[in-house]
Write a protein that holds these residues in place. Structure first.
Motif, mmCIF file in Angstrom:
data_model
loop_
_atom_site.group_PDB
_atom_site.id
_atom_site.type_symbol
_atom_site.label_atom_id
_atom_site.label_comp_id
_atom_site.label_asym_id
_atom_site.label_seq_id
_atom_site.Cartn_x
_atom_site.Cartn_y
_atom_site.Cartn_z
ATOM 1 N N LEU A 132 0.942 -1.378 -0.096
ATOM 2 C CA LEU A 132 0.035 -0.346 0.046
ATOM 3 C C LEU A 132 0.593 1.300 -0.053
ATOM 4 C CD1 LEU A 132 -3.149 -1.322 2.819
ATOM 5 C CD2 LEU A 132 -2.454 -0.914 0.283
ATOM 6 N N SER A 133 0.344 2.284 -1.075
ATOM 7 C CA SER A 133 1.564 3.352 -0.728
ATOM 8 C C SER A 133 0.606 4.751 -1.292
ATOM 9 C CB SER A 133 2.656 3.105 -1.364
ATOM 10 O OG SER A 133 1.426 2.750 -2.863
ATOM 11 N N PHE A 134 0.708 5.870 -0.560
ATOM 12 C CA PHE A 134 -0.088 7.336 -1.943
ATOM 13 C C PHE A 134 0.401 7.364 -2.987
ATOM 14 C CE2 PHE A 134 -0.724 6.471 2.798
ATOM 15 C CZ PHE A 134 -1.626 6.661 3.088
ATOM 16 N N GLN A 136 0.564 11.459 -8.070
ATOM 17 C CA GLN A 136 1.108 11.517 -8.906
ATOM 18 C C GLN A 136 -1.182 12.287 -10.273
ATOM 19 O OE1 GLN A 136 0.888 7.487 -11.286
ATOM 20 N NE2 GLN A 136 0.528 8.020 -12.836
ATOM 21 N N ALA A 137 -1.888 11.928 -9.528
ATOM 22 C CA ALA A 137 -2.837 12.527 -9.431
ATOM 23 C C ALA A 137 -3.477 14.044 -9.513
ATOM 24 C CB ALA A 137 -4.239 11.425 -8.717
ATOM 25 N N TYR A 138 -2.838 14.036 -8.281
ATOM 26 C CA TYR A 138 -2.120 15.251 -8.140
ATOM 27 C C TYR A 138 -1.438 16.511 -9.514
ATOM 28 C CZ TYR A 138 -2.334 20.160 -5.943
ATOM 29 O OH TYR A 138 -2.484 21.612 -5.222
ATOM 30 N N SER A 139 -0.377 15.765 -9.809
ATOM 31 C CA SER A 139 0.525 16.734 -10.015
ATOM 32 C C SER A 139 0.059 15.727 -11.963
ATOM 33 C CB SER A 139 2.302 15.614 -10.361
ATOM 34 O OG SER A 139 1.725 14.570 -10.441
ATOM 35 N N ASP A 140 -0.916 15.021 -12.690
ATOM 36 C CA ASP A 140 -0.965 14.646 -13.953
ATOM 37 C C ASP A 140 -2.322 15.376 -14.352
ATOM 38 O OD1 ASP A 140 1.375 13.534 -13.739
ATOM 39 O OD2 ASP A 140 -0.093 10.915 -14.190
ATOM 40 N N LEU A 172 -6.673 12.632 -16.584
ATOM 41 C CA LEU A 172 -5.948 11.314 -15.960
ATOM 42 C C LEU A 172 -6.874 9.980 -16.807
ATOM 43 C CD1 LEU A 172 -6.459 11.669 -11.868
ATOM 44 C CD2 LEU A 172 -4.746 11.763 -13.642
ATOM 45 N N ARG A 173 -6.886 10.554 -17.752
ATOM 46 C CA ARG A 173 -7.756 8.938 -18.325
ATOM 47 C C ARG A 173 -6.950 8.581 -20.179
ATOM 48 N NH1 ARG A 173 -13.393 7.286 -17.624
ATOM 49 N NH2 ARG A 173 -13.061 6.325 -19.535
ATOM 50 N N GLY A 174 -5.964 7.830 -19.764
ATOM 51 C CA GLY A 174 -5.375 8.145 -21.362
ATOM 52 C C GLY A 174 -6.788 7.708 -22.326
ATOM 53 N N GLN A 175 -5.952 7.862 -23.616
ATOM 54 C CA GLN A 175 -6.641 7.304 -24.991
ATOM 55 C C GLN A 175 -6.730 6.034 -25.126
ATOM 56 O OE1 GLN A 175 -4.594 9.111 -28.499
ATOM 57 N NE2 GLN A 175 -6.405 8.797 -29.871
ATOM 58 N N PHE A 176 -6.064 5.168 -25.280
ATOM 59 C CA PHE A 176 -5.807 3.338 -25.117
ATOM 60 C C PHE A 176 -6.131 2.737 -23.973
ATOM 61 C CE2 PHE A 176 -3.465 5.633 -28.824
ATOM 62 C CZ PHE A 176 -3.919 5.105 -29.705
ATOM 63 N N ASN A 223 -7.024 2.480 -10.672
ATOM 64 C CA ASN A 223 -6.367 3.082 -8.799
ATOM 65 C C ASN A 223 -5.811 4.289 -9.481
ATOM 66 O OD1 ASN A 223 -7.310 0.396 -9.391
ATOM 67 N ND2 ASN A 223 -5.186 0.167 -7.937
ATOM 68 N N LEU A 224 -5.269 5.530 -10.659
ATOM 69 C CA LEU A 224 -5.244 6.226 -10.570
ATOM 70 C C LEU A 224 -6.418 7.361 -10.281
ATOM 71 C CD1 LEU A 224 -3.189 8.404 -10.405
ATOM 72 C CD2 LEU A 224 -2.672 8.160 -13.490
ATOM 73 N N LEU A 225 -7.594 6.917 -10.978
ATOM 74 C CA LEU A 225 -8.748 7.214 -11.541
ATOM 75 C C LEU A 225 -9.801 7.643 -10.156
ATOM 76 C CD1 LEU A 225 -10.279 9.130 -13.124
ATOM 77 C CD2 LEU A 225 -11.898 7.052 -13.941
#
Length: 309
Positions: A75-77, A82-86, A265-269, A274-276
């Motif tokens: 488990l990690s944060f 990554q979500a905040y920066s991306d 946060l959604r990629g094209q492909f 989990n990131l979402l």
């Protein structure tokens, strides 16, 4: 000489304690069932949130291999950072505050004025006015999308208020729409709350020479603090989570609110869910914080006046 002795029997005892014990025993199964039902409903509402938090702490490869309900190996944060920066949430948080805070304050300000006039002042047609404000909430907002879009393109604004020089593609467009749709509900709630306030307070103020402004600002409004806090919490949550109006009335992606940052946060492909999930938890935190800060006033605003006719 024999003394008459009277032996007490169960029939001679006071039946009141026995009746209370019987009623208490009969209520226990009912209360137990109610508690079980409430716990089940609470878990049902919390299950998606708990699953999102749990998924946001695990690597996507682990959940893809073993499933979301498997026991975690690590488990990690990392996903939260990554979500905040991306997604650029810092910028979108600021945009949302520029929309939600003025919209809530303006809505409560206008609703308090109208509710005071409807409930505390003897004016003709006050009930009809209240019905009109309430009926406005029954109109589906999607019906007004096209007329508002055309209207906002024709309303000019100075350069320091809008880059497009019109109401379209500005924060003011979303603020005006939210105020227009939310003020009716706030008027309905505040007017009912003001009717529960003692009339003797205003009568005493009138005898002391208080004008209408003093009656509203210094007497009635402080007594409505619990109701205002409850409405402020609800309105901030609703306006904060709004996505429709920003999607229609804002074309500049740098002005979009926080709800639109999740699309980044959604990629094209491929989409890392989990990131979402981590991004969704970050987006929901401000509303949870506002509720925790105003929880006492929120509950008081919902319960005060409930026992008065």
């Amino acid at each position: 000489m024999t003394a008459d002795t009277h032996t007490t029997t169960p029939l001679d005892e006071d039946p009141a304690p026995l009746a209370e014990k019987t009623a208490r025993r009969s209520r226990r199964p009912g209360r137990f069932g109610v508690h079980i039902f409430l716990m089940a409903v609470t878990l049902g509402f919390l299950a998606p949130l708990l699953l999102a938090v749990y998924a946001s702490l695990r690597p996507y490869g682990e959940t893809a291999e073993h499933g979301y309900f498997s026991f975690p190996k690590s488990l990690s944060f990392d996903y939260y950072r990554q979500a905040y920066s991306d997604s650029g949430m810092g910028k979108y948080f600021t945009n949302t505050l520029l929309i939600a805070v003025p919209a809530v304050l303006i809505t409560l300000f206008f609703a308090a004025f109208v509710a005071f006039a409807v409930s505390r002042l003897r004016t003709r047609g006050s009930m009809v006015l209240l019905m009109l404000f309430t009926a406005g909430n029954l109109l589906p907002p999607q019906v007004l999308v096209t007329p508002l879009y055309v209207l906002f393109l024709k309303i000019p604004l100075p350069w320091w208020m809008s880059d497009s020089l019109t109401l379209y593609d500005s924060y003011w467009a979303i603020i005006i729409v939210n105020v227009g749709f939310q003020v009716g509900f706030c008027v309905f709630v505040l007017s009912n709350f003001m009717r529960t306030l003692p009339k003797e307070i205003l009568e005493a103020a009138i005898v002391d020479g208080a004008g209408v402004w003093t009656q509203f600002w210094r007497i009635t409004l402080p007594l409505c603090r619990p109701a205002l806090a409850a409405l402020g919490t609800l309105e901030f949550t609703w306006i904060y989570n709004d996505f429709l109006w920003a999607l229609i009335f804002i074309s500049n992606p740098d002005k979009l609110p926080i709800t639109s940052s999740l699309n980044n946060l959604r990629g094209q492909f491929f989409t890392d869910y989990n990131l979402l999930a981590a991004g969704s938890v970050l987006v929901a935190l401000p509303t949870v914080l506002v509720f925790l800060l105003l929880q006492r006033h929120f509950i008081a605003g919902l319960t005060l006046g409930s026992g008065k006719g």
